[in-house]
Design an enzyme around this catalytic site. Sequence first.
Site, PDB file in Angstrom:
ATOM      1  N   HIS A   2       0.813  -1.208   0.000  1.00  0.00           N
ATOM      2  CA  HIS A   2       0.000   0.000   0.000  1.00  0.00           C
ATOM      3  C   HIS A   2       0.855   1.271   0.000  1.00  0.00           C
ATOM      4  O   HIS A   2       0.496   2.265  -0.619  1.00  0.00           O
ATOM      5  CB  HIS A   2      -0.924  -0.016   1.228  1.00  0.00           C
ATOM      6  CG  HIS A   2      -1.981   1.039   1.207  1.00  0.00           C
ATOM      7  ND1 HIS A   2      -3.128   0.926   0.451  1.00  0.00           N
ATOM      8  CD2 HIS A   2      -2.070   2.236   1.841  1.00  0.00           C
ATOM      9  CE1 HIS A   2      -3.875   2.003   0.623  1.00  0.00           C
ATOM     10  NE2 HIS A   2      -3.261   2.814   1.461  1.00  0.00           N
ATOM     11  N   HIS A   8     -10.304   2.517  -0.201  1.00  0.00           N
ATOM     12  CA  HIS A   8     -10.449   2.088   1.186  1.00  0.00           C
ATOM     13  C   HIS A   8     -11.261   0.802   1.185  1.00  0.00           C
ATOM     14  O   HIS A   8     -12.264   0.666   1.890  1.00  0.00           O
ATOM     15  CB  HIS A   8     -11.104   3.185   2.033  1.00  0.00           C
ATOM     16  CG  HIS A   8     -10.316   3.507   3.266  1.00  0.00           C
ATOM     17  ND1 HIS A   8     -10.869   3.712   4.498  1.00  0.00           N
ATOM     18  CD2 HIS A   8      -8.979   3.629   3.461  1.00  0.00           C
ATOM     19  CE1 HIS A   8      -9.933   3.971   5.393  1.00  0.00           C
ATOM     20  NE2 HIS A   8      -8.770   3.926   4.776  1.00  0.00           N
ATOM     21  N   ARG A  56      -8.010  15.101   3.213  1.00  0.00           N
ATOM     22  CA  ARG A  56      -6.752  15.621   3.770  1.00  0.00           C
ATOM     23  C   ARG A  56      -5.660  15.677   2.704  1.00  0.00           C
ATOM     24  O   ARG A  56      -4.841  16.593   2.693  1.00  0.00           O
ATOM     25  CB  ARG A  56      -6.307  14.776   4.972  1.00  0.00           C
ATOM     26  CG  ARG A  56      -7.179  14.968   6.185  1.00  0.00           C
ATOM     27  CD  ARG A  56      -6.551  14.389   7.445  1.00  0.00           C
ATOM     28  NE  ARG A  56      -6.296  12.962   7.364  1.00  0.00           N
ATOM     29  CZ  ARG A  56      -7.209  12.009   7.541  1.00  0.00           C
ATOM     30  NH1 ARG A  56      -8.462  12.344   7.833  1.00  0.00           N
ATOM     31  NH2 ARG A  56      -6.897  10.743   7.456  1.00  0.00           N
TER      32      ARG A  56
END
Length: 726
Positions: free
Chosen positions: A44, A90, A111
């Site tokens: 990831h 996700h 973010r």
Amino acid sequence: MKITKHIIEKHGLNLEEFKSIQKLLKRDPNLLELGVFSAMWNEHCSYKSSRLHLKKLPTKGKQVIQGPGENAGVIDIGDDDAIVFKIESHNHPSYIEPYQGAATGVGGILRDVFTMGARPIALLNSIHFGSPSHPKTKTLLNGVVSGIGGYGNCIGIPTVAGETKFNETYNENILVNAMAVGHAQKSKIFYSKAKGINKSVVYVGSKTGRDGIHGASMASAEFDENSEEKKPTVQVGDPFTEKLLLEACLELMKDDSIIAIQDMGAAGLTSSSVEMASKGSLGIELELDKVPCREENMTPYEMMLSESQERMLIILEDGKESHARKIFEKWDLDFVVIGKTTNTKNLIMKFKNKTEGIIPIEALASKAPIYDRKWSKKKQSKKKIELKSLKKVGLEEGLIKILSSPNHSNKSWVTNQYDQMVMCDTAQRSGSDAAIIRIHKKNKAIAVSVDSSANYCKSHPITGGKQIVCENWRNIISVGARPLAITNCLNFGNPENSEVMGEFAECLDGIKEACEFLNYPVVSGNVSFYNGTNKKNIFPTPVIGGVGLIKKLSKPMNHYFKSEKSNILLIGKTFGHLEQSCFLKENFSIIEGIPPEINLVNEKNNGEIILKLINNGLIKSVHDVSNGGLLVALSEMSIGTNFGIKIQKPKKLTNLTGYFFGEDQGRYVIEIDPSNLDKVVKLLNENNIYHDNLGVTQKEFFEIEDEMKISNKELFKVNNHWYNNF
């Protein structure tokens, strides 16, 4: 503690990787150091299986300010305006805990955007679930949609576009991809590259808890029958705190206090500190006992690996600490200097004046493994579908089957849960080819859309990769926007499987070819591997998020018919390609065959002429022809309006089903006022654009000569049937 084989594997590392760590450190790591390596070396964060292939993607262009490698991509839309955007997955967290998994996916991507100095102006999503009959689907669907809406609505960012799809390939591994778009001044973009020695490293935002520990590692492994046990690795989001963090960061960004800023996303404090130091070729020293914690007796290991949400790491200019502290304390957020930059090029982790770990930054970043995994080309099936042997299905029956299916039914029950109008700049919400967001207080706008095509990519990855870029390009074109750039979220199975790796490599070849030809560069993105359970991988599902520019927004263009007796033209040639079509899937459960050919020359030429017609005010409505073919496109233009169609069958037509349901690419349906027909036809002929004059619009009925006649009300009822009975 002695590092055993079990501990190594529990951290998602193999023995060869552990030996590499020993070699880089010239000693055995302790548990904290092993945890940091596991966070930075997992799939990831490190992109160790994909990095070689990602290099082939086109990432530059005169419109590109920042390509891949930062928190988000940045493009220039003129007048010192920039658009910042990115999409990320996700998937694993959302399968384990659907509400929080989806919610924190939204929070994380927001973010990434406001870290760059942009105020978020839009959210999009691409969500994929298993078969509607699967026992988990309804719970997962409701949880994910609620999580997306709950976070976006609370923080006050409109969720304006997306897609919701169903396929049994996602029965045990759903996909939740979130995209965020922000607006910034071109002269005030912020980056994550650390600069200077002995600069303050500041922790801001929420306190650190034990939620999300090993979250990035969990996202880099396949599911199995014990996936429920991984629930503690799912983060918990708080959109109200994120709103405070957003406003505090943007307030601080008004001056020159910030050297670098980085979201604490996957791998939390570890990845944010390492990435900042690595980009600046510096070291970083952290005093972990200063980290604000919301739980008692947290260890350095837990602090470094926690993925608690709503946190940022900032490197400040000398003497700006007091000024910055006042801003964050005003917004009721933690602000703590937890370290400093150094010239050691090491990550140094201290706790209560004791050094707990020292790791060379390059060992965690540039020296992370890069794998050139074996991959195999897709073997194309030579089996030909004998269409003549199938029972005859009439146009009306075939259309109803498609419009009433889970993938083509009305999705307003999803989008109605999202606030699409907050901030008051949404000029066109979800439901059309692309959403349109006005640039605040200006007469220009951006168009945004997300698209995917798993079946095409599974059947023929190169064609599938090209098709999904072209589909996205057409959607942006169809609302009158000039396509500028894309972000991608590449959802695939286990990269250690050569077939999966082949799907990935060939899909990227297709994406590359289409992006280069259409001047549609990739400026950001995400790779999500290991999507599967018990060795069963999902279909390859690259998701493309596109952004286009409308220089002068007068009246938004959409796909709904506007008036009676308008002329209807089909732009682009129809060959009647039915393999891999929705018609065969929904009417005969046939998913074999190859997808339709992608002719990039036609794609570009047809798209350019559509833009020209829109800009010259010659089109009333336009819709691209994609899944379901021409008849589905026409029905989507009719449903929800008072206007249907009266279509004549083309003369000498031998394949009626192929003409109306074939999924040949590069096509658009346009509605034209009769007074403009000659002008439009002349322009099409001058540019050698193939077109068919289909017929006209009429009130209330959807009619094909000698084949079908159904009321708009009945079409609407059919299109809303599935969810009401789910």
